[in-house]
Write a protein that holds these residues in place. Structure first.
Motif, PDB file in Angstrom:
ATOM      1  N   THR A  60      37.409  63.345  62.300  1.00  0.00           N
ATOM      2  CA  THR A  60      38.870  63.255  62.355  1.00  0.00           C
ATOM      3  C   THR A  60      39.472  64.509  61.741  1.00  0.00           C
ATOM      4  O   THR A  60      39.357  64.742  60.543  1.00  0.00           O
ATOM      5  CB  THR A  60      39.372  62.010  61.593  1.00  0.00           C
ATOM      6  OG1 THR A  60      38.735  60.842  62.123  1.00  0.00           O
ATOM      7  CG2 THR A  60      40.883  61.866  61.737  1.00  0.00           C
ATOM      8  N   PHE A  61      40.075  65.325  62.584  1.00  0.00           N
ATOM      9  CA  PHE A  61      40.691  66.558  62.082  1.00  0.00           C
ATOM     10  C   PHE A  61      41.837  66.947  63.018  1.00  0.00           C
ATOM     11  O   PHE A  61      41.685  67.799  63.886  1.00  0.00           O
ATOM     12  CB  PHE A  61      39.662  67.696  61.990  1.00  0.00           C
ATOM     13  CG  PHE A  61      38.642  67.719  63.093  1.00  0.00           C
ATOM     14  CD1 PHE A  61      38.928  68.323  64.311  1.00  0.00           C
ATOM     15  CD2 PHE A  61      37.399  67.122  62.926  1.00  0.00           C
ATOM     16  CE1 PHE A  61      37.990  68.342  65.337  1.00  0.00           C
ATOM     17  CE2 PHE A  61      36.452  67.140  63.946  1.00  0.00           C
ATOM     18  CZ  PHE A  61      36.749  67.755  65.157  1.00  0.00           C
ATOM     19  N   PRO A  62      43.018  66.304  62.876  1.00  0.00           N
ATOM     20  CA  PRO A  62      44.158  66.652  63.725  1.00  0.00           C
ATOM     21  C   PRO A  62      44.425  68.152  63.682  1.00  0.00           C
ATOM     22  O   PRO A  62      44.493  68.745  62.603  1.00  0.00           O
ATOM     23  CB  PRO A  62      45.316  65.865  63.095  1.00  0.00           C
ATOM     24  CG  PRO A  62      44.660  64.738  62.360  1.00  0.00           C
ATOM     25  CD  PRO A  62      43.355  65.281  61.876  1.00  0.00           C
ATOM     26  N   GLU A  63      44.554  68.759  64.864  1.00  0.00           N
ATOM     27  CA  GLU A  63      44.747  70.202  64.933  1.00  0.00           C
ATOM     28  C   GLU A  63      46.012  70.606  64.175  1.00  0.00           C
ATOM     29  O   GLU A  63      47.088  70.074  64.407  1.00  0.00           O
ATOM     30  CB  GLU A  63      44.857  70.653  66.391  1.00  0.00           C
ATOM     31  CG  GLU A  63      44.952  72.158  66.550  1.00  0.00           C
ATOM     32  CD  GLU A  63      45.070  72.601  67.998  1.00  0.00           C
ATOM     33  OE1 GLU A  63      45.477  73.760  68.216  1.00  0.00           O
ATOM     34  OE2 GLU A  63      44.779  71.789  68.893  1.00  0.00           O
ATOM     35  N   GLY A  64      45.859  71.541  63.254  1.00  0.00           N
ATOM     36  CA  GLY A  64      46.969  71.994  62.435  1.00  0.00           C
ATOM     37  C   GLY A  64      46.976  71.373  61.053  1.00  0.00           C
ATOM     38  O   GLY A  64      47.677  71.836  60.158  1.00  0.00           O
ATOM     39  N   ALA A  65      46.206  70.299  60.871  1.00  0.00           N
ATOM     40  CA  ALA A  65      46.148  69.634  59.558  1.00  0.00           C
ATOM     41  C   ALA A  65      44.703  69.323  59.187  1.00  0.00           C
ATOM     42  O   ALA A  65      44.433  68.377  58.449  1.00  0.00           O
ATOM     43  CB  ALA A  65      46.985  68.358  59.569  1.00  0.00           C
TER      44      ALA A  65
END
Length: 373
Positions: A148-153
């Motif tokens: 889990t690694f939302p792009e930008g965060a």
């Protein structure tokens, strides 16, 4: 000077006018801004700044119908999480919206957490006994958390406290909804919600880990926001996987589009590509395709609009028609590479255009009487 009682969402004060000329200049500017806010789409991360004061009024009065109406052309970015909270949870106290937290829900969530008091130190077998979830599901959750690694965060999810927050929410949801069950992609949805409700805690654009109390409040809020979104995806306590439900509607919609609207003017896209691409979109609600700023702009629309799943269907239709119109669909591998490059290069205005087209398609269906629900 008359003193007014404080309100949760104070309006921005216009500067005092020092001359007749500046008065008319300000009047003209305000008029143009009003026209822009009502006529020009602002489906971007920055959203629609011209309705800030009007939205503050709606939040202070808890006028949710008015809030939905005012935000149909975009949400003021500074108020995004408050609008999401208000429309998804419908609180009865405007100060609760300002706090992004309900004491009653916090108490309820703390009791849920008590089921997992040993979760951080528990082994897989002990976790299974505590949670009543099968070992396979627990393993899948453990694997999904590290993905889990939302792009930008991305850096936010390298913090152990955030990882544990995500883990607790996923397991608690899975315990409460054993009949529906965990699905891969739920982690991406929850991850994006964590980003959204920690965003007001940023300092100079950087996420800063809040105090333990505030972190708990954010976790509680994210959980109940998740429940509200899932209720929209699983109406009437349905246990049918939401992707199956959305895919059936989408295939019917795309067939109707080519049979009743487009005719032979546009080539029908490869059905295998359509199903392959839209499956992940529907699982994760588009959260793995874009930088989180763009995903927020997409989510604004299905949170503000009453037709939650309807917007998802028509946005997917607009996306498919856009990308299959640009790239050759005869070779799936080459198409996937082209699509990835297209998404990486997409700007806010490009996304705004696709969202606007989605509403155009929806209006076309409404006109001919084929409304998707």
């Amino acid at each position: 000077m008359e003193n007014y009682p404080p309100v949760p969402f104070p309006k921005r004060q216009a500067p005092k006018q020092t001359s007749l000329g500046s008065f008319f200049t300000t009047l003209a500017t305000n008029t143009m801004n009003t026209l822009s806010s009502s006529l020009v789409p602002h489906y971007t991360y920055e959203g629609n700044p011209y309705i800030f004061n009007t939205v503050c009024d709606c939040l202070n009065r808890m006028d949710y119908t008015g809030l939905e109406y005012q935000c149909t052309n975009g949400i003021p970015a500074e108020l995004r999480c408050y609008i999401w909270y208000a429309l998804l949870l419908r609180p009865t106290d405007p100060w609760e919206i300002r706090a992004l937290y309900s004491e009653a829900q916090g108490t309820q969530y703390r009791s849920m957490q008590s089921m997992l008091k040993n979760i951080d130190s528990a082994g897989l077998q002990e976790m299974q006994e505590i949670s009543k979830i099968d070992s396979k599901t627990l393993r899948v959750i453990e694997c999904d958390i590290v993905r889990t690694f939302p792009e930008g965060a991305e850096y936010l999810f390298k913090m152990p406290e955030i990882v544990q927050m995500l883990k607790r929410i996923l397991i608690i949801y899975s315990i409460i909804h054993t009949n529906r069950g965990y699905f891969q992609g739920l982690n991406d949805i929850v991850g994006l919600l964590i980003v959204a409700f920690l965003e007001p805690r940023q300092y100079d654009g950087v996420f800063v880990l809040p105090t333990e109390d505030v972190l708990f409040q954010s976790e509680s809020t994210v959980y109940f926001i998740l429940e509200s979104i899932m209720e929209k995806l699983y109406p009437n306590n349905s246990t049918v996987f939401h992707v199956d439900h959305l895919m059936t509607k989408f295939i019917n919609t795309i067939d109707d589009y080519f049979d009743l609207i487009a005719g032979s003017q546009i080539n029908r896209p490869n059905s295998d590509i359509v199903k392959q691409q839209t499956y992940r979109w529907f699982v994760c609600l588009f959260s793995r395709e874009f930088h989180y700023h763009m995903t927020f702009a997409i989510w604004d629309n299905f949170i503000v609009r009453n037709g939650f799943t309807e917007f998802i269907i028509f946005f997917a239709l607009s996306m498919i028609l856009t990308v299959t119109g640009k790239y050759n669909t005869s070779d799936i591998e080459k198409f996937n590479d082209s699509l990835k490059a297209f998404l990486n290069q997409m700007k806010g205005d490009d996304l705004c255009g696709i969202i606007t087209t989605a509403y155009t398609h929806q209006q076309s269906f409404n006109t001919i009487g084929n409304v998707v629900y």
